[in-house]
Design an enzyme around this catalytic site. Sequence first.
Site, mmCIF file in Angstrom:
data_model
loop_
_atom_site.group_PDB
_atom_site.id
_atom_site.type_symbol
_atom_site.label_atom_id
_atom_site.label_comp_id
_atom_site.label_asym_id
_atom_site.label_seq_id
_atom_site.Cartn_x
_atom_site.Cartn_y
_atom_site.Cartn_z
ATOM 1 N N ASP A 166 -0.900 1.220 18.852
ATOM 2 C CA ASP A 166 -0.557 2.443 18.140
ATOM 3 C C ASP A 166 -0.219 3.541 19.135
ATOM 4 O O ASP A 166 -1.018 3.818 20.042
ATOM 5 C CB ASP A 166 -1.809 2.905 17.373
ATOM 6 C CG ASP A 166 -1.537 3.188 15.917
ATOM 7 O OD1 ASP A 166 -0.366 3.255 15.529
ATOM 8 O OD2 ASP A 166 -2.526 3.333 15.181
ATOM 9 N N GLU A 172 4.218 6.326 13.649
ATOM 10 C CA GLU A 172 4.171 6.834 12.278
ATOM 11 C C GLU A 172 5.421 7.659 11.979
ATOM 12 O O GLU A 172 5.900 8.393 12.836
ATOM 13 C CB GLU A 172 2.921 7.710 12.085
ATOM 14 C CG GLU A 172 1.623 6.926 12.235
ATOM 15 C CD GLU A 172 0.376 7.764 11.933
ATOM 16 O OE1 GLU A 172 0.506 8.928 11.495
ATOM 17 O OE2 GLU A 172 -0.724 7.235 12.154
ATOM 18 N N GLU A 202 0.925 2.531 3.999
ATOM 19 C CA GLU A 202 -0.486 2.931 3.835
ATOM 20 C C GLU A 202 -0.653 3.900 2.670
ATOM 21 O O GLU A 202 0.111 4.863 2.518
ATOM 22 C CB GLU A 202 -1.007 3.582 5.129
ATOM 23 C CG GLU A 202 -2.458 4.068 4.966
ATOM 24 C CD GLU A 202 -3.168 4.388 6.268
ATOM 25 O OE1 GLU A 202 -2.604 4.197 7.354
ATOM 26 O OE2 GLU A 202 -4.332 4.864 6.176
HETATM 27 O O1 KIV Z 1 -4.926 3.185 13.316
HETATM 28 C C1 KIV Z 1 -4.972 2.228 12.543
HETATM 29 O O2 KIV Z 1 -5.946 1.465 12.514
HETATM 30 C C2 KIV Z 1 -3.842 2.010 11.657
HETATM 31 C C3 KIV Z 1 -4.015 1.020 10.566
HETATM 32 C C4 KIV Z 1 -4.966 1.550 9.575
HETATM 33 C C5 KIV Z 1 -2.729 0.621 9.963
HETATM 34 O O3 KIV Z 1 -2.843 2.624 11.799
#
Ligand code: KIV
Length: 267
Positions: free
Chosen positions: A85, A117, A184
């Site tokens: 991420d 995102e 989400e």
């Molecule tokens: O940060 C995270 O764990 C996420 C998931 C919930 C998709 O983005």
Amino acid sequence: MAEKVTAPEIMKMKRTGAKITALTAYDYSFARILDDAGIDILLVGDSLGSVIQGHESTLPVTLEEMIYHTRAVARGRKRALVVADMPFLSYQVSLEEAKRNAGRFLREGGAEAVKIEGGVQMLETIEAIVQMGIPVMGHVGLTPQSIHRFGGYKVQGKEKEDREKIIQDALAVEEGGAFSVVLEGIPMDLAQEITRRVSIPTIGIGAGMHCDGQVLVVHDMLGLFDMYTPKFVKRYAELRDVMADAVKRFIAEVREGSFPDDEHSFH
Ligand code: KIV
């Protein structure tokens, strides 16, 4: 079990109808357990801000922290695809920063893809990262890094206008060249419509059963994090209770002198 999971392999799963499984992982030991169990994607989520660091949101998580955790997860992975991420402020300021930071996840973290995102606003950014040869996973709907704009962790896409906006976001993620998109916190019929309209796999969290795959925060589904449990989380275990019980037995045995015993001592 199939060979190493890759981004093209994840795309193929949509075409063959095989459901994609993803869980978050933040360290080596968890990564090994999930990978050995056969998970397809290990997502080093910035949700670690809550479940590892104890913050109220994902916003304080830094790039260096994410790279550190990604490196630990990557060492525990054999088969699964490791997706990192990109944290708040690591891709929104400029294309140049986004590209450099995405690259760091691969070079320093051992990730094989990054997640960002946003939809329409992030189209150019997704394109730029993909052009570097880095697979991108999109993330639309309830995007936690925009929590202050939403005014809380609320289901998105309930109103007609908002619904259309989320569809356009998902289409933009696809247009940018992403290999998959997380949906989400949206109504299940909206997730179904998006899943039908995009050619890339949708991976749902709080988005119902019609997505091409599902992701959960591992601490939630194992019952390790008990501060709150959202409606969409199914707890497959109550590990907090198991751990607390083990710790209580250790304390009791040390206090009464039954641990360590002969079996656990050197001669
Ligand atoms: O940060 C995270 O764990 C996420 C998931 C919930 C998709 O983005």
